[in-house]
Scaffold this active site. Structure first.
Site, mmCIF file in Angstrom:
data_model
loop_
_atom_site.group_PDB
_atom_site.id
_atom_site.type_symbol
_atom_site.label_atom_id
_atom_site.label_comp_id
_atom_site.label_asym_id
_atom_site.label_seq_id
_atom_site.Cartn_x
_atom_site.Cartn_y
_atom_site.Cartn_z
ATOM 1 N N HIS A 42 0.831 -1.207 0.000
ATOM 2 C CA HIS A 42 0.000 0.000 0.000
ATOM 3 C C HIS A 42 0.861 1.250 0.000
ATOM 4 O O HIS A 42 0.547 2.227 -0.679
ATOM 5 C CB HIS A 42 -0.924 0.010 1.220
ATOM 6 C CG HIS A 42 -2.208 -0.742 0.996
ATOM 7 N ND1 HIS A 42 -2.271 -2.106 1.013
ATOM 8 C CD2 HIS A 42 -3.462 -0.293 0.730
ATOM 9 C CE1 HIS A 42 -3.516 -2.488 0.772
ATOM 10 N NE2 HIS A 42 -4.262 -1.411 0.587
ATOM 11 N N LYS A 107 -9.923 -7.816 8.208
ATOM 12 C CA LYS A 107 -10.561 -8.070 9.495
ATOM 13 C C LYS A 107 -10.421 -6.860 10.394
ATOM 14 O O LYS A 107 -9.458 -6.122 10.274
ATOM 15 C CB LYS A 107 -9.948 -9.322 10.149
ATOM 16 C CG LYS A 107 -8.506 -9.159 10.599
ATOM 17 C CD LYS A 107 -8.086 -10.326 11.494
ATOM 18 C CE LYS A 107 -6.636 -10.206 11.931
ATOM 19 N NZ LYS A 107 -6.453 -9.315 13.106
#
Lengths: 179, 280
Positions: A42, A107
């Site tokens: 990222h 999550k």
């Protein structure tokens, strides 16, 4: 929070219609192409975008899975590949949604900025079960590294998944499921 | 004249310890697995029940297919108890790290320089805590410690006036802030007393106990139960989906501390309990 409301069987990429029909708490059986990316990937993607450089993968309508798998052993498609904590990618996620990412799998809960961007760009956030690395391994039919191979487990892998069971943790309308 | 009653070549522990590590990474501790299974049977929240069932299925697949139960194979934490009558030939620390590197050959390498973030490529250095004891045995307890749960751990430097309730409140605070991030249902390792660093070490040591084993001291055992109830009353539930089981068990280790202190460390552990003990 209440019971899972509905079950959906969907194939990626998810159309806007697909995404808008998903409600918090629904269970999705997902098939198609997902890209793994976590902290380091990222950071690199964001740096490329900031520098105006081309990206190594198409983000339009992409599904990103926050995951760093164990090494692929001989005769295997992929190692164990459960989700990592999504919140660590929160600083990057809104920009990637602006570039076309429509589905995020991970999550844990997200930041207010992420939920806001999800509403703007009509994205969904699907929860995979933390610790279920062997279970998701059995859902992957193909795996190849498409970017940042030097990052090892943190590289971007293109996965073909089949019937990956996920829970809608946040929908495109700003509803969120997680505590 | 040497007082050593036994000699051990450090190299001899590399392969057995590596094999034990590999085995632990693929076979979640049976007691923890059973606690997840019984939690799933009792669970009243449908989404949480579904999540718990997925975990049980995952652990079964891992066992049967020899897959790593969770992709975060963690840092290797080793508690090494060295009998002072044992003479170790060769470098014990080097052998322990070789065992970890070998045990992690097929597993994910998750250890990196904290500043450059360059992966060491071997999942070493292991985190090693040495303890000296009487006798001539060498025991190594290995614990796989992933980041999801470790990142949610905290230290509370309380004042003695906070008492037992302060300890309970600290555990509850830690869990509330953690939410879904440590992959509930979790285990809590709690250290009470010592100094700042030994308190944290006590909390980690508590996690090496067989899951569900209560403390020996009555007051600590009762405190474990009170904390478990208080944490479950948060109803964060499996994976933060809500529900009855947020924590499976609580283990407390305590040690005497300064008269002006009450340090409390809460070390989160996820449901993917992977540990083992080897004796040499």
């Amino acid at each position: 929070m209440t019971d899972p409301k509905q079950n959906h069987t969907l194939t990626l990429p998810l159309s806007e219609k697909d995404r808008l029909q998903l409600q918090c708490g629904d269970v999705v059986s997902l098939s198609g192409t997902v890209y793994t990316a976590r902290d380091a990937a990222h950071k690199r993607l964001t740096e490329l975008l900031a520098a105006g450089k081309p990206l190594p993968l198409p983000l339009k309508d992409a599904a990103i899975y926050y995951c760093g798998p164990t090494p692929t052993l001989a005769g295997e498609v992929i190692g164990s590949c459960g989700p990592t904590t999504s919140a660590r990618m929160d600083d990057y996620a809104p920009r990637l949604m602006a570039e076309g990412v429509t589905v995020m799998i991970g999550k844990g809960k997200r930041s207010a900025e992420v939920y806001k961007a999800m509403q703007t760009y009509k994205c969904v956030y699907l929860a995979a079960i933390g610790g279920a690395g062997a279970l998701y391994k059995s859902c992957v039919r193909a795996c190849r590294c498409v970017a940042f191979a030097d990052l090892g487990c943190e590289a971007i892998y293109e996965l073909q998944v089949e019937n990956m069971q996920l829970l809608v943790a946040a929908d495109a309308r700003g509803n969120t499921y997680l505590q | 004249m040497s007082h050593f009653t036994k000699h051990l070549k450090a190299d001899s522990l590399v392969e057995p310890l590596a094999a034990a590590i590999q085995n632990a990474l693929k076979n979640v501790e049976p007691q923890a697995d059973r606690l997840v299974a019984s939690a799933s049977e009792r669970e009243t929240n449908a989404a949480a029940k579904w999540a718990l069932e997925q975990i049980v299925e995952n652990n079964r697949i891992a066992r049967c297919s020899g897959a790593f139960a969770c992709q975060d194979c963690g840092q290797a934490v080793l508690f090494v108890t060295l009998g002072q009558d044992l003479h170790v030939e060769g470098s014990l620390t080097k052998a322990l790290n070789e065992a970890v590197a070998l045990g992690y050959r097929d597993a994910r390498k998750s250890v990196a320089d904290p500043i450059t973030r360059l992966n060491t490529g071997t999942n070493t250095p292991a985190v090693i805590h040495y303890d000296l004891t009487e006798g001539d045995a060498l025991t190594v307890t290995y614990l796989s410690k992933g980041a999801g749960s470790e990142n949610m751990s905290r230290l509370y430097m309380l004042t003695p006036s906070k008492g037992e309730q302060g300890i309970i409140d600290s555990a509850v605070d830690c869990m509330r802030q953690a939410g879904a991030n440590p992959c509930p249902p979790v285990l809590l390792g709690i250290g009470v007393g010592g100094t700042m660093e030994t308190c944290a070490l006590l909390a980690k040591k508590a996690l090496t106990r067989e899951t569900g084993t209560p403390a020996v001291r009555d007051d600590l055992r009762q405190l474990e139960q009170k904390i478990l109830a208080a944490v479950n009353a948060l109803h964060i539930g499996a994976q933060g989906f809500g529900g009855d089981t947020t924590a499976l068990s609580v283990a407390i280790e305590a040690a005497p501390t300064h008269i002006g202190m009450l340090p409390v460390a809460v070390n989160m552990q996820c449901h993917s309990v992977r540990h083992c003990t080897c004796t040499f």
